[in-house]
Design a protein around this motif. Structure first.
Motif, PDB file in Angstrom:
ATOM      1  N   VAL A   1      34.100  48.807  38.161  1.00  0.00           N
ATOM      2  CA  VAL A   1      35.288  48.511  38.930  1.00  0.00           C
ATOM      3  C   VAL A   1      36.177  47.478  38.726  1.00  0.00           C
ATOM      4  CG1 VAL A   1      36.205  48.462  41.391  1.00  0.00           C
ATOM      5  CG2 VAL A   1      34.179  50.032  41.100  1.00  0.00           C
ATOM      6  N   LEU A   2      37.336  47.397  38.395  1.00  0.00           N
ATOM      7  CA  LEU A   2      38.117  46.132  38.378  1.00  0.00           C
ATOM      8  C   LEU A   2      39.107  46.371  39.769  1.00  0.00           C
ATOM      9  CD1 LEU A   2      39.659  43.806  37.078  1.00  0.00           C
ATOM     10  CD2 LEU A   2      41.145  45.468  35.941  1.00  0.00           C
ATOM     11  N   ILE A   3      39.070  45.126  40.333  1.00  0.00           N
ATOM     12  CA  ILE A   3      40.152  44.990  41.576  1.00  0.00           C
ATOM     13  C   ILE A   3      40.912  43.827  41.047  1.00  0.00           C
ATOM     14  CG2 ILE A   3      40.322  44.512  43.887  1.00  0.00           C
ATOM     15  CD1 ILE A   3      37.536  45.561  44.533  1.00  0.00           C
ATOM     16  N   ASN A   4      42.249  44.214  40.789  1.00  0.00           N
ATOM     17  CA  ASN A   4      43.135  43.305  40.104  1.00  0.00           C
ATOM     18  C   ASN A   4      43.848  42.756  41.263  1.00  0.00           C
ATOM     19  OD1 ASN A   4      43.718  42.435  37.623  1.00  0.00           O
ATOM     20  ND2 ASN A   4      44.274  44.685  36.899  1.00  0.00           N
ATOM     21  N   ASN A   5      43.466  41.670  42.000  1.00  0.00           N
ATOM     22  CA  ASN A   5      43.917  41.426  43.334  1.00  0.00           C
ATOM     23  C   ASN A   5      44.855  40.052  43.014  1.00  0.00           C
ATOM     24  OD1 ASN A   5      43.737  40.338  46.236  1.00  0.00           O
ATOM     25  ND2 ASN A   5      42.642  38.525  44.984  1.00  0.00           N
TER      26      ASN A   5
ATOM     27  N   PHE B   1      47.937  43.432  33.472  1.00  0.00           N
ATOM     28  CA  PHE B   1      47.821  44.224  32.258  1.00  0.00           C
ATOM     29  C   PHE B   1      46.510  43.859  31.313  1.00  0.00           C
ATOM     30  CE2 PHE B   1      48.580  44.464  27.409  1.00  0.00           C
ATOM     31  CZ  PHE B   1      48.669  45.957  27.464  1.00  0.00           C
ATOM     32  N   LEU B   2      46.437  42.384  31.311  1.00  0.00           N
ATOM     33  CA  LEU B   2      45.212  41.979  30.433  1.00  0.00           C
ATOM     34  C   LEU B   2      43.881  42.497  31.026  1.00  0.00           C
ATOM     35  CD1 LEU B   2      45.560  38.292  29.488  1.00  0.00           C
ATOM     36  CD2 LEU B   2      45.373  39.944  27.895  1.00  0.00           C
ATOM     37  N   PHE B   3      43.872  42.446  32.330  1.00  0.00           N
ATOM     38  CA  PHE B   3      42.597  42.874  32.845  1.00  0.00           C
ATOM     39  C   PHE B   3      42.350  44.500  32.685  1.00  0.00           C
ATOM     40  CE2 PHE B   3      40.075  39.464  34.753  1.00  0.00           C
ATOM     41  CZ  PHE B   3      40.854  38.400  34.792  1.00  0.00           C
ATOM     42  N   CYS B   4      43.312  45.063  33.006  1.00  0.00           N
ATOM     43  CA  CYS B   4      43.321  46.527  32.918  1.00  0.00           C
ATOM     44  C   CYS B   4      42.768  46.722  31.310  1.00  0.00           C
ATOM     45  CB  CYS B   4      44.632  47.298  33.188  1.00  0.00           C
ATOM     46  SG  CYS B   4      44.976  47.213  34.668  1.00  0.00           S
ATOM     47  N   ARG B   5      43.465  46.231  30.352  1.00  0.00           N
ATOM     48  CA  ARG B   5      43.317  46.563  28.954  1.00  0.00           C
ATOM     49  C   ARG B   5      41.725  46.176  28.473  1.00  0.00           C
ATOM     50  NH1 ARG B   5      45.726  42.684  24.540  1.00  0.00           N
ATOM     51  NH2 ARG B   5      44.090  41.423  25.051  1.00  0.00           N
TER      52      ARG B   5
ATOM     53  N   ARG C   1      37.103  52.689  37.696  1.00  0.00           N
ATOM     54  CA  ARG C   1      38.152  52.703  38.822  1.00  0.00           C
ATOM     55  C   ARG C   1      38.764  51.077  38.644  1.00  0.00           C
ATOM     56  NH1 ARG C   1      36.682  57.219  38.844  1.00  0.00           N
ATOM     57  NH2 ARG C   1      35.444  58.147  40.293  1.00  0.00           N
ATOM     58  N   ILE C   2      39.895  51.413  38.506  1.00  0.00           N
ATOM     59  CA  ILE C   2      40.867  50.208  38.335  1.00  0.00           C
ATOM     60  C   ILE C   2      41.682  50.245  39.636  1.00  0.00           C
ATOM     61  CG2 ILE C   2      42.503  48.902  37.274  1.00  0.00           C
ATOM     62  CD1 ILE C   2      41.600  49.778  34.540  1.00  0.00           C
ATOM     63  N   VAL C   3      41.889  49.079  40.423  1.00  0.00           N
ATOM     64  CA  VAL C   3      42.750  49.293  41.364  1.00  0.00           C
ATOM     65  C   VAL C   3      43.695  47.955  41.206  1.00  0.00           C
ATOM     66  CG1 VAL C   3      42.864  48.865  44.005  1.00  0.00           C
ATOM     67  CG2 VAL C   3      41.028  50.198  43.105  1.00  0.00           C
ATOM     68  N   ASN C   4      44.797  48.089  41.354  1.00  0.00           N
ATOM     69  CA  ASN C   4      45.988  47.160  41.134  1.00  0.00           C
ATOM     70  C   ASN C   4      46.512  46.839  42.468  1.00  0.00           C
ATOM     71  OD1 ASN C   4      45.544  46.812  38.528  1.00  0.00           O
ATOM     72  ND2 ASN C   4      47.074  48.565  37.849  1.00  0.00           N
ATOM     73  N   PHE C   5      47.343  45.734  42.646  1.00  0.00           N
ATOM     74  CA  PHE C   5      47.933  45.334  43.833  1.00  0.00           C
ATOM     75  C   PHE C   5      49.474  45.533  43.812  1.00  0.00           C
ATOM     76  CE2 PHE C   5      45.004  43.892  47.257  1.00  0.00           C
ATOM     77  CZ  PHE C   5      43.809  44.171  46.684  1.00  0.00           C
ATOM     78  N   SER C   6      49.954  46.076  44.763  1.00  0.00           N
ATOM     79  CA  SER C   6      51.427  46.204  44.795  1.00  0.00           C
ATOM     80  C   SER C   6      51.713  45.397  46.031  1.00  0.00           C
ATOM     81  CB  SER C   6      52.032  47.615  44.579  1.00  0.00           C
ATOM     82  OG  SER C   6      53.404  47.420  44.867  1.00  0.00           O
ATOM     83  N   THR C   7      52.724  45.924  46.765  1.00  0.00           N
ATOM     84  CA  THR C   7      53.218  45.292  48.146  1.00  0.00           C
ATOM     85  C   THR C   7      54.310  46.352  48.700  1.00  0.00           C
ATOM     86  OG1 THR C   7      54.561  43.505  49.295  1.00  0.00           O
ATOM     87  CG2 THR C   7      54.915  43.807  46.725  1.00  0.00           C
TER      88      THR C   7
END
Lengths: 236, 98
Positions: A78-82, A111-115, A128-134
């Protein structure tokens, strides 16, 4: 890969404060291995926690972090791109250097972390990748042009990467929190925050548990058919 | 000094790893084997997996950190990804120039 009852390896960016710090404790308490990173040193002492002090937008630093994860854990679930920064100001009073800083942390680093994450996740055909919007994106809030634009870019990344990464068994989704009482909004005047809450269907501040609830949904193995989604809290 | 033979050995290891996940025809470990284009057995995902595995092997076996699909490689008139031989030649030169 069935990870329903196994310990997962979770990477959380911006783990030293706010939502990132909460999520770090939350997933450690759930028995998972958590790798955190932030500019600062972190003083969490836990046998399942490892911290990296780095600049999330530095390609060299990020590649080195993932190299360490690969050698030590052989996988990432899991990556949580917080990690993220905000600046609230009228567009006419926003210097370009601020725009660059916000895009660097919120977009380029995400992007770097997702890649790098998908490179590790592809081996198990699971991730599982979770990005943060708002909610500032759908609300188009005055004074948040650059912050919202950067998070719009994160949403676009999320939807496109969901397609590109699907062949590797990796889902990519995003959460769009409402204001939560953290450092990120400590300098925003009360009247602005109240105006924002009025736009939500449910007119209250978000809680940390609201965020972890959504992330739990995204990262559970049963959510393998959920990807490219943006979920806003509070009914934006 | 990194030799062409060292790189070919790593490419063959990466192909072993790729073949282990393939259900259809196996990719032959031969210098003339096509990696890209209509003569290749590999689809785009296979090629991505092969290059990423190769990057890991370079790091693990030769202690070299290198992004293979970089701007220089992608902008070459004759793609270095055409065959095992062209990839090995390109990588050997690029790594020794570093």
């Amino acid at each position: 890969m069935d990870t329903s009852h196994t310990q997962q390896v979770i990477l959380i960016t911006g783990s030293s404060r706010g939502i990132g710090l909460y999520l770090t404790h939350y997933y450690l308490n759930a028995g998972h291995i958590v790798i955190g990173c932030s500019r600062s040193e972190l003083s969490i002492e836990h046998q399942n926690y490892q911290h990296f002090s780095l600049d999330v937008a530095s390609e060299i630093d990020v590649k080195s972090l993932f190299s360490s994860i690969r050698k030590r854990h052989k996988r990432l679930d899991v990556l949580i791109n917080n990690a993220g920064i905000a600046a609230m100001n009228h567009a006419m009073l926003t210097p370009l250097s601020t725009v660059e800083k916000i895009f660097s942390t919120n977009v380029f680093a995400s992007f770097l972390f997702c890649r790098e994450a998908v490179k590790l996740m592809r081996k198990n055909q699971y991730g599982r990748i979770v990005n943060f919007s708002t909610v500032a994106v759908p609300f188009a809030l005055e004074g948040e042009a650059i912050y919202a634009a950067s998070k719009s870019a994160v949403e676009s990344l999320t939807q496109t990467l969901a397609k590109e990464f699907s062949e590797f068994g990796v889902t990519v989704n995003a959460i769009g929190p409402t204001p939560i009482q953290t450092d990120l909004i400590k300098n925003v005047p009360d009247d602005k925050l109240n105006k924002l809450l009025e736009k939500q269907s449910i007119k209250r501040f978000g809680e940390m548990a609201d965020v972890s609830n959504v992330i739990d949904f995204y990262i559970k193995p049963e959510s393998s058919f959920i990807t490219g989604q943006i979920l806003y809290l509070g009914g934006a | 000094m990194i030799t062409n033979q060292q790189i070919i050995a790593l490419i063959y290891s990466a192909i072993d790893e790729l073949n282990a996940t393939r259900e259809g025809e196996q990719v032959v470990k031969d210098e003339n084997t096509a990696l890209y284009g209509s003569a290749s057995l590999l689809d785009s995902v296979d090629l991505v997996n092969l290059l990423l595995t190769l990057e890991e092997l370079l790091e693990d076996e030769l202690e070299v950190e290198y992004v293979i699909a970089n701007e220089k490689a992608l902008s070459q008139k004759n793609s270095p990804f055409k065959t095992i031989d062209t990839l090995a030649t390109y990588l050997t030169n690029a790594l020794n120039e570093q």
